[in-house]
Design a protein around this motif. Structure first.
Motif, short mmCIF file in Angstrom:
data_model
loop_
_atom_site.label_atom_id
_atom_site.label_comp_id
_atom_site.label_asym_id
_atom_site.label_seq_id
_atom_site.Cartn_x
_atom_site.Cartn_y
_atom_site.Cartn_z
N CYS A 1 0.15 2.04 3.73
CA CYS A 1 -0.03 1.89 2.37
C CYS A 1 0.43 2.67 1.58
O CYS A 1 0.55 4.08 1.77
CB CYS A 1 -1.73 2.34 2.42
N THR B 1 -6.58 -8.80 -4.99
CA THR B 1 -5.62 -8.56 -4.04
C THR B 1 -4.89 -10.09 -3.88
O THR B 1 -5.43 -10.94 -4.32
CB THR B 1 -6.41 -8.40 -2.60
N SER C 1 0.48 -1.17 -1.94
CA SER C 1 1.07 -2.22 -0.94
C SER C 1 0.45 -1.89 0.28
O SER C 1 0.57 -0.73 0.56
CB SER C 1 2.19 -1.97 -1.24
N GLU D 1 -0.47 -6.96 -1.72
CA GLU D 1 -0.68 -5.85 -2.74
C GLU D 1 -2.06 -6.09 -3.56
O GLU D 1 -2.64 -7.16 -3.41
CB GLU D 1 0.38 -6.24 -3.78
N CYS D 2 -2.30 -4.76 -4.11
CA CYS D 2 -3.60 -4.81 -4.90
C CYS D 2 -3.38 -4.21 -6.31
O CYS D 2 -2.36 -3.43 -6.41
CB CYS D 2 -4.84 -3.84 -4.19
N HIS D 3 -3.94 -4.70 -7.18
CA HIS D 3 -4.12 -4.24 -8.48
C HIS D 3 -5.50 -3.79 -9.07
O HIS D 3 -6.49 -4.57 -8.71
CB HIS D 3 -3.68 -5.07 -9.56
N ARG E 1 -1.73 0.48 -8.36
CA ARG E 1 -1.13 -0.67 -7.77
C ARG E 1 -0.88 -0.05 -6.38
O ARG E 1 -0.51 1.05 -5.89
CB ARG E 1 0.02 -0.90 -8.33
#
Length: 147
Positions: A86, A104, A133, A117-119, A131
């Motif tokens: 991560c 996601t 990954s 990936e996530c915001h 953000r």
């Protein structure tokens, strides 16, 4: 293949509540999308840090659970699917008093690895506060690896 789901929101929430009772009731699946999920962290005083903002560990936890849900929504309740990497960028201070929303997106879902990936955003805001990954290892299909 990413848009084929095998676990809905209720099944994901039930899974996390039973398999990870220590975080029961903290996360809510808002939506299952074509390539991921949207998850809410129901923030409370325990998620805050000095300065009146949501802590980094709470944001990391949301990103991790968000990606876990995205993967399980596609492969089913494989409890031993684990985070192997991560990287997270904390870009803005999230607002205390607002839940955090994690969007996601699965970029690759293979037999043994998943990458996404996530915001993260404060509820009601458009600015990304973090953000991430993430890469997950998916165990081989054996009965003991199923939830």
């Amino acid at each position: 293949m990413l848009d084929k789901t095998v676990m809905d929101a209720a099944a994901l929430e039930h899974f996390i509540d039973t398999e990870f009772a220590q975080v029961k009731g903290e996360f809510m699946v808002e939506e299952i999308t074509a390539d991921g999920v949207v998850v809410r962290l129901l923030t409370s005083a325990k998620h805050l840090r000095p300065g009146g903002t949501i802590s980094g560990p709470a944001m990391f936890g949301l990103a991790d659970v968000g990606m876990y849900f995205a993967i399980l929504s596609r492969i089913g309740p494989v409890a031993l699917t684990v985070t192997t990497n991560c990287s997270i960028d904390f870009m803005r201070k999230p607002e205390a008093g607002r839940d955090l929303i994690c969007e996601t997106r699965l970029l690759k879902l293979g037999r043994t690895l998943a990458v996404g990936e996530c915001h993260l955003r404060s509820e009601g805001r458009t600015e990304v506060v973090a953000r991430a990954s993430l890469t997950y290892a998916i165990p081989p299909k054996r009965p003991e690896n199923m939830g």
